[in-house]
Design an enzyme around this catalytic site. Structure first.
Site, PDB file in Angstrom:
ATOM      1  N   CYS A   1      -7.010 -25.538  15.871  1.00  0.00           N
ATOM      2  CA  CYS A   1      -8.131 -26.478  15.966  1.00  0.00           C
ATOM      3  C   CYS A   1      -7.693 -27.901  16.320  1.00  0.00           C
ATOM      4  CB  CYS A   1      -8.980 -26.394  14.702  1.00  0.00           C
ATOM      5  SG  CYS A   1      -9.836 -24.791  14.611  1.00  0.00           S
TER       6      CYS A   1
ATOM      7  N   HIS B   1      -5.730 -19.381  13.060  1.00  0.00           N
ATOM      8  CA  HIS B   1      -7.081 -19.910  12.790  1.00  0.00           C
ATOM      9  C   HIS B   1      -7.884 -18.909  11.951  1.00  0.00           C
ATOM     10  CE1 HIS B   1     -11.038 -21.627  13.085  1.00  0.00           C
ATOM     11  NE2 HIS B   1     -11.459 -20.390  13.374  1.00  0.00           N
TER      12      HIS B   1
ATOM     13  N   CYS C   1     -11.764 -27.653  10.716  1.00  0.00           N
ATOM     14  CA  CYS C   1     -10.673 -26.735  10.356  1.00  0.00           C
ATOM     15  C   CYS C   1      -9.324 -27.439  10.516  1.00  0.00           C
ATOM     16  CB  CYS C   1     -10.731 -25.481  11.228  1.00  0.00           C
ATOM     17  SG  CYS C   1      -9.378 -24.329  10.898  1.00  0.00           S
TER      18      CYS C   1
ATOM     19  N   ASP D   1       0.871  -1.184   0.000  1.00  0.00           N
ATOM     20  CA  ASP D   1       0.000   0.000   0.000  1.00  0.00           C
ATOM     21  C   ASP D   1       0.907   1.233   0.000  1.00  0.00           C
ATOM     22  OD1 ASP D   1      -2.191   1.628  -0.042  1.00  0.00           O
ATOM     23  OD2 ASP D   1      -3.021   0.968   1.878  1.00  0.00           O
TER      24      ASP D   1
ATOM     25  N   CYS E   1      -6.407 -26.143  10.835  1.00  0.00           N
ATOM     26  CA  CYS E   1      -5.339 -25.288  11.362  1.00  0.00           C
ATOM     27  C   CYS E   1      -4.813 -25.807  12.703  1.00  0.00           C
ATOM     28  CB  CYS E   1      -5.829 -23.848  11.488  1.00  0.00           C
ATOM     29  SG  CYS E   1      -6.507 -23.432  13.095  1.00  0.00           S
TER      30      CYS E   1
ATOM     31  N   ASP F   1      -8.004  -6.994   1.434  1.00  0.00           N
ATOM     32  CA  ASP F   1      -7.048  -7.109   2.537  1.00  0.00           C
ATOM     33  C   ASP F   1      -7.738  -6.582   3.779  1.00  0.00           C
ATOM     34  OD1 ASP F   1      -6.606  -4.100   1.761  1.00  0.00           O
ATOM     35  OD2 ASP F   1      -5.664  -4.367   3.713  1.00  0.00           O
TER      36      ASP F   1
HETATM   37  N1  GUN Z   1      -6.578   0.926   2.845  1.00  0.00           N
HETATM   38  C1  GUN Z   1      -7.893   0.939   3.111  1.00  0.00           C
HETATM   39  N2  GUN Z   1      -8.513   1.924   2.417  1.00  0.00           N
HETATM   40  C2  GUN Z   1      -7.539   2.543   1.702  1.00  0.00           C
HETATM   41  C3  GUN Z   1      -7.554   3.648   0.784  1.00  0.00           C
HETATM   42  O1  GUN Z   1      -8.583   4.255   0.504  1.00  0.00           O
HETATM   43  N3  GUN Z   1      -6.346   4.001   0.243  1.00  0.00           N
HETATM   44  C4  GUN Z   1      -5.183   3.351   0.553  1.00  0.00           C
HETATM   45  N4  GUN Z   1      -4.041   3.749  -0.011  1.00  0.00           N
HETATM   46  N5  GUN Z   1      -5.154   2.306   1.394  1.00  0.00           N
HETATM   47  C5  GUN Z   1      -6.323   1.912   1.957  1.00  0.00           C
HETATM   48 ZN    ZN Z   2      -8.815 -23.543  12.986  1.00  0.00          ZN
END
Ligand code: GUN
Ligand code: ZN
Length: 371
Positions: A312, A337, A307, A96, A309, A269
């Site tokens: 578990c 987990h 599960c 990011d 993992c 993410d």
């Molecule tokens: N992570 C969650 N939302 C955003 C976003 O709007 N921009 C960036 N760069 N990272 C994020």
């Molecule tokens: Zn698990």
């Protein structure tokens, strides 16, 4: 800038929804889509070593420009062979850009047209990130996917504030596009625009005109109710090209993933599996489990019966004991987990899309989580 060795393959679209089954080919292997990326802000998914991480079914991890630039420094990571070598993860990595920290560290930043001045959250030292610098840092880190540097604001917010940040994000995205030098790193633009469908669509169109290799949807899950996030996805996604991957940033709860996949999102993410895991909150198909709760003291059952993992292998009673005794294994096992839970959810979703049964899958999951 260009993309040797990268290819987005759209394999199938579910007949009963907009859910997509795809594959993202990279020089470090392919990623099955839709995918969930665990967050490894500082070059580690907290509490989970890379071999364990692999065994959760994770295929790609996320790292953060701002945090790694401050500590240990992008030049240090580069001198130790780049982020993959540094953290020992040979699969794909997405970094990011630092734009989110404008929002999450709002009281430590000053935004100008040139870029953002941060005061380090560690020692107050200054860090300047411009779009050009964000790309330079991400190139030093050597991630496979880089994100454009954007301006993220909290919601709700004044119309002008949101529009101003959105168009600044477009101008910065263009500067990122110009600055990106490497052909072994794919650059994604980030759509902003708050909850305003017109602004979202205009932003998406402006970014599409800049021809990014993929598009993220940002500025969501920052305080708005989930139905508004879903409505914003419905407004934004039709403005994005079908032949590029779509990434919803920082989302979310399992139900958010399912609802967003149904609307055509390919990548996610979120810190939720790891952050909640450290706080003794475990995800299951029957909703979340608070392991500190006394009801689990003598509970011999695992978090989830099927599960695979390592958590578990143990009883809920044992996991609860680890948290009560403040043993480090509690947060570690529960994080593993939770990541495993997210990855199994994504694997099931992919199968459901392949067999045109996504809506059935969605209903069954939602019913279980409500129970
Ligand atoms: N992570 C969650 N939302 C955003 C976003 O709007 N921009 C960036 N760069 N990272 C994020
Ligand atoms: Zn698990």
């Amino acid at each position: 800038m260009a993309s040797s060795g990268f290819r987005f393959e759209l394999m199938h679209t579910d007949t009963g929804s907009n859910a997509r089954r795809g594959r993202l080919h990279t020089p470090r292997g392919s990623v099955e889509l839709p995918t969930f990326m665990p967050v490894g802000t500082l070059g580690t998914v907290k509490g989970v070593d890379v071999d364990r991480l692999r065994s959760t079914g994770s295929q790609i991890v996320l790292g953060n420009t701002y945090h790694l630039a401050l500590r240990p420094g992008a030049d240090v990571v580069a001198s130790l062979g780049g982020l993959h070598e540094f953290m020992g993860w040979s699969g794909p990595i997405l970094t990011d850009s630092g734009g989110f920290q404008v929002f999450s560290l709002a009281d430590r930043v000053k935004v100008t047209e040139s870029g953002v001045s941060f005061r380090s959250h560690i020692d107050g030292s200054p860090l300047e990130i411009t779009p050009e610098r964000s790309i330079a840092i991400q190139e030093l880190l050597g991630s496979d996917f880089a994100m454009a540097f954007d301006h993220v604001v909290a919601l709700p917010n004044k119309r002008e504030v949101i529009a101003d940040a959105t168009w600044r994000s477009v101008r910065w995205a263009e500067r990122c596009r110009q600055a990106a030098q490497r052909n072994d790193q794919m650059l994604l633009g980030i759509v902003q625009g708050g909850l305003d469908p017109r602004l979202r669509q205009d932003c998406a169109k402006a970014l599409v005109a800049l021809d990014f290799q993929g598009y993220a949807i940002g500025g969501l899950s920052v305080g708005e109710p989930p139905p508004e996030m879903y409505a914003t996805l419905e407004a934004t996604i039709p403005a994005l090209p079908a032949d590029r991957p779509r990434y919803l940033m920082g989302v979310g709860r399992p139900e958010d993933l399912v609802e967003s996949m149904a609307r055509g999102v390919d990548m996610f993410d979120c810190v939720m599996p790891t952050r909640n895991g450290r706080n003794a909150l475990a995800f299951t198909d029957r909703g979340t489990i608070r392991l500190r709760n006394a009801q689990h003291e003598r509970d011999s059952s695992p978090l989830e019966a099927d599960c695979p993992c390592p958590a578990c292998q143990h009883s809920r009673g044992y996991l609860r004991h680890l948290f009560q005794a403040k043993e480090m294994l509690g947060p570690i096992l529960t994080s593993i987990h939770n990541i495993t839970y997210y990855q199994r959810l994504m694997a099931e979703a992919r199968l459901a899309i392949e067999s045109d049964a996504f809506d059935e899958f969605r209903r069954a999951k939602l019913a279980g989580w409500e129970a």
